[in-house]
Design a protein around this motif. Structure first.
Motif, PDB file in Angstrom:
ATOM      1  N   ALA A 229     -92.006 -44.828 -88.711  1.00  0.00           N
ATOM      2  CA  ALA A 229     -91.399 -45.120 -90.012  1.00  0.00           C
ATOM      3  C   ALA A 229     -92.435 -44.860 -91.087  1.00  0.00           C
ATOM      4  O   ALA A 229     -93.643 -44.999 -90.850  1.00  0.00           O
ATOM      5  CB  ALA A 229     -90.915 -46.566 -90.067  1.00  0.00           C
TER       6      ALA A 229
ATOM      7  N   SER B 292     -92.910 -44.242 -95.793  1.00  0.00           N
ATOM      8  CA  SER B 292     -92.348 -44.221 -97.142  1.00  0.00           C
ATOM      9  C   SER B 292     -92.448 -42.803 -97.680  1.00  0.00           C
ATOM     10  O   SER B 292     -93.509 -42.166 -97.574  1.00  0.00           O
ATOM     11  CB  SER B 292     -93.128 -45.184 -98.048  1.00  0.00           C
TER      12      SER B 292
ATOM     13  N   ILE C 281     -87.580 -45.661 -97.479  1.00  0.00           N
ATOM     14  CA  ILE C 281     -88.075 -45.851 -96.125  1.00  0.00           C
ATOM     15  C   ILE C 281     -87.319 -44.907 -95.197  1.00  0.00           C
ATOM     16  O   ILE C 281     -86.084 -44.868 -95.193  1.00  0.00           O
ATOM     17  CB  ILE C 281     -87.886 -47.305 -95.640  1.00  0.00           C
TER      18      ILE C 281
ATOM     19  N   SER D 256     -83.567 -47.220 -96.070  1.00  0.00           N
ATOM     20  CA  SER D 256     -83.635 -48.113 -97.226  1.00  0.00           C
ATOM     21  C   SER D 256     -84.044 -47.322 -98.461  1.00  0.00           C
ATOM     22  O   SER D 256     -84.865 -46.401 -98.383  1.00  0.00           O
ATOM     23  CB  SER D 256     -84.644 -49.242 -96.986  1.00  0.00           C
TER      24      SER D 256
ATOM     25  N   ASN E 193     -90.021 -48.518-102.228  1.00  0.00           N
ATOM     26  CA  ASN E 193     -90.032 -49.117-100.893  1.00  0.00           C
ATOM     27  C   ASN E 193     -91.174 -48.455-100.134  1.00  0.00           C
ATOM     28  O   ASN E 193     -91.174 -47.227 -99.968  1.00  0.00           O
ATOM     29  CB  ASN E 193     -88.727 -48.867-100.129  1.00  0.00           C
TER      30      ASN E 193
ATOM     31  N   PRO F 134     -93.838 -49.862 -94.546  1.00  0.00           N
ATOM     32  CA  PRO F 134     -92.974 -50.429 -93.505  1.00  0.00           C
ATOM     33  C   PRO F 134     -93.782 -50.945 -92.314  1.00  0.00           C
ATOM     34  O   PRO F 134     -94.790 -50.359 -91.927  1.00  0.00           O
ATOM     35  CB  PRO F 134     -92.096 -49.238 -93.096  1.00  0.00           C
ATOM     36  N   GLU F 135     -93.333 -52.070 -91.752  1.00  0.00           N
ATOM     37  CA  GLU F 135     -93.915 -52.623 -90.531  1.00  0.00           C
ATOM     38  C   GLU F 135     -92.776 -53.099 -89.638  1.00  0.00           C
ATOM     39  O   GLU F 135     -91.916 -53.860 -90.083  1.00  0.00           O
ATOM     40  CB  GLU F 135     -94.864 -53.786 -90.832  1.00  0.00           C
TER      41      GLU F 135
ATOM     42  N   LEU G 238     -87.707 -54.675 -89.641  1.00  0.00           N
ATOM     43  CA  LEU G 238     -88.682 -53.856 -90.346  1.00  0.00           C
ATOM     44  C   LEU G 238     -88.889 -54.452 -91.730  1.00  0.00           C
ATOM     45  O   LEU G 238     -87.932 -54.596 -92.496  1.00  0.00           O
ATOM     46  CB  LEU G 238     -88.213 -52.401 -90.443  1.00  0.00           C
ATOM     47  N   THR G 239     -90.112 -54.862 -92.007  1.00  0.00           N
ATOM     48  CA  THR G 239     -90.434 -55.335 -93.347  1.00  0.00           C
ATOM     49  C   THR G 239     -90.987 -54.181 -94.170  1.00  0.00           C
ATOM     50  O   THR G 239     -91.474 -53.185 -93.633  1.00  0.00           O
ATOM     51  CB  THR G 239     -91.468 -56.476 -93.315  1.00  0.00           C
ATOM     52  N   PHE G 240     -90.920 -54.321 -95.487  1.00  0.00           N
ATOM     53  CA  PHE G 240     -91.460 -53.295 -96.370  1.00  0.00           C
ATOM     54  C   PHE G 240     -91.907 -53.953 -97.667  1.00  0.00           C
ATOM     55  O   PHE G 240     -91.541 -55.096 -97.970  1.00  0.00           O
ATOM     56  CB  PHE G 240     -90.425 -52.201 -96.652  1.00  0.00           C
TER      57      PHE G 240
ATOM     58  N   LYS H 211     -80.198 -55.192 -95.422  1.00  0.00           N
ATOM     59  CA  LYS H 211     -81.363 -55.542 -96.235  1.00  0.00           C
ATOM     60  C   LYS H 211     -81.212 -56.945 -96.801  1.00  0.00           C
ATOM     61  O   LYS H 211     -80.150 -57.318 -97.313  1.00  0.00           O
ATOM     62  CB  LYS H 211     -81.531 -54.541 -97.378  1.00  0.00           C
TER      63      LYS H 211
END
Length: 517
Positions: free
Chosen positions: A192, A194, A206, A225, A251, A254-255, A265-267, A297
């Motif tokens: 993933a 950006s 993302i 996203s 955005n 990403p993790e 997945l956080t961003f 989201k």
């Protein structure tokens, strides 16, 4: 526990009870250190304070062989990428640093080397990062390094991806930063990042793609996203109180991680130089990671609060003994610069849907128990496992009394609790443990009168919502004596005349004991 793969104050909603029993269901409640100091208290175990370390940006950590290994955009010796090694999370304050790769000059990976991430994938150590050539801000692409041997502390060399300098070829060949690699809940390898939707678009989305192995992207990118919500588009000047907020749709960072069989997945959202730089969450609903409609989201799930601003670049990790979940973020001091700081806090999980529950950023200098398994640690249960507990905000500011559960409560389920005794307090309160950082709320509650107390002439039952200050709030109460239920100001007695004050439109009549808002 987290299954790890190989970037203000918010509303505080309280259930308040006045001298009687209540069953209620409602929505969420809610000196800078150069390095961390670990202390042992007389009563409890060892504590530490945030920030853990300064000059850390875009932190990423793995656990291997009984140690933590961390990479960062900043904090390395000039001209190098580096790795820090520590036996504990709080030990990163004084961790040993290793220069693992000398950044070349005059090449497409020579400038703006950002967000390096160390990963252990299929038996080898890699560092994924983004870079460009000097003076070419629109030339960012993804690159990979591979460890020369089996030591995560390096050295590393440009990986053999089939492209110059270890570039990871991605079919769109557009601006791309912040790569992260992970194994999904389906067992497949993904990357993933950006990126821009088109050349010179300057909007960061993302994207997700599959990998055939750690060095080759095997599918076209899929956008999961885009920055469409107000909390994802803040730029300087970041002055919401004055009505002045810039626009910059971002955005990034990403993790990915898994918990409870689900992929998350956080961003990081908004411009990284603002205090509003925040963490958003993407949740995969059906295991189909390449289907954009399979991702939902929510957010922000972590944002500025108290003295801590620009908290983002979120990564969950486990404590040394594996018994607690924690997370790392960096926070801003001045903006997107090398003075950002590493912070660590315990991570909880929402008892209703299993999603991450990080709470609020904890202010500098507020003592926190060290992670389980670190020297001096004391084991503790998850205080939010029932879905209820203390408020996040007061504790984050170091207030040891405000926002605490008061009275004796029986939790029936994750949405219902009842008070059985005031235990000598005037107001009983319990807090619904859910994300306190959301910017919009819908509040719905059933409040039932059960009995009249003997120590108050006017017992009241209801919900109370408090925002940034005590003058900005709303409450709805049932007044049994005067037979009304209404928003602020609630029905009050006219003691001088002893008459029942009139109820406003929509208020309940004396015979009614239950109302819904």
């Amino acid at each position: 526990m987290v299954e790890l793969p190989g970037k203000r104050r918010r509303p505080l909603l309280r259930a308040l009870v006045g001298l009687a029993a209540l069953v209620v269901a409602l929505l969420p409640t809610a000196a800078r250190a150069d390095r961390v100091t670990v202390r042992t208290t007389a009563v409890g175990g060892a504590t530490f304070t945030d920030p853990v370390r300064q000059h850390v940006s875009d932190p990423y950590v793995i656990q291997y062989g009984g140690y933590y290994y961390m990479t960062s955009t900043d904090g390395c010796d000039a001209g190098y990428l580096c790795v820090w090694k520590s036996a504990t999370i709080t030990g990163f304050a004084t961790a040993e640093k290793y220069d693992v790769f000398h950044i070349p000059s005059g090449q497409p990976n020579s400038a703006e080397v950002w967000a390096p991430e160390i990963h252990y994938v299929q038996g080898h150590f890699y560092i994924y990062y983004t870079a460009t050539s000097a003076g070419d801000g629109s030339g960012h692409r993804l690159f990979a390094l591979q460890a020369v041997g089996g030591d995560p502390a390096g050295p590393y060399t440009e990986a053999d991806t089939g492209y110059a300098h270890g570039q990871l070829h991605e079919s769109s060949d557009l601006w791309a930063i912040d790569p992260t690699v992970f194994t999904g809940s389906d067992g497949r390898l993904y990357i993933a990042w950006s990126g821009w939707p088109t050349a010179n678009a300057h909007q960061q989305n993302i994207y997700l793609a599959t990998m055939s192995d750690p060095l080759h992207i095997s599918s076209s990118r899929v956008q999961i996203s885009a920055p469409t919500r107000p909390w994802e588009t803040v730029d300087l000047p970041d002055g919401p109180s004055s009505g002045t907020v810039g626009y910059f749709p971002v955005n990034e960072g990403p993790e990915a991680f898994q918990h409870g069989g689900r992929s998350y997945l956080t961003f990081s959202a908004s411009f990284c130089g603002t205090r509003s730089y925040a963490v958003g969450l993407l949740t995969n609903t059906d295991g189909d990671l390449l289907n954009p409609s399979s991702w939902t989201k929510t957010g922000p799930i972590f944002k500025y609060h108290g003295d801590v601003i620009g908290s983002a670049s979120f990564e969950p990790i486990t404590s040394p003994d594996g018994n607690e979940d924690w997370f790392l973020v960096h926070s801003n001091t001045q903006g997107c610069d090398a003075d950002r700081e590493l912070r660590a806090q315990r991570l909880y999980w929402d008892a209703r849907d299993g999603s991450p529950l990080p709470g609020y950023p904890v202010d500098d200098g507020v003592p926190l128990d060290v992670p389980s398994g670190e020297p001096g640690s004391v084991a503790s249960a998850d205080p939010y496992a029932s879905g209820w507990g203390d408020a996040f905000g007061d504790a984050a500011e170091g207030d040891g009394t405000g926002g605490r559960k008061a009275g004796t409560w029986v939790v029936t389920d994750t949405r219902t609790a009842s008070v059985t005794s005031l235990n000598g307090v005037q107001w009983a309160q319990l807090f619904y443990a859910s994300n306190p950082d959301y910017e919009n709320y819908t509040v719905s509650a059933d409040v039932r009168w059960s009995a009249t107390g003997t120590t108050s002439s006017y017992p009241k039952y209801g919900i109370y919502a408090s925002y940034a200050d005590k003058n900005n709030h709303v409450e709805v109460f049932i007044d049994r004596r005067y037979g009304c239920s209404q928003p602020t100001p609630w029905c009050r007695a006219s003691s001088s005349r002893g008459r029942t004050p009139p109820c406003r439109p929509g208020s309940i009549r004396p015979s009614t004991t239950r109302s819904r808002w």
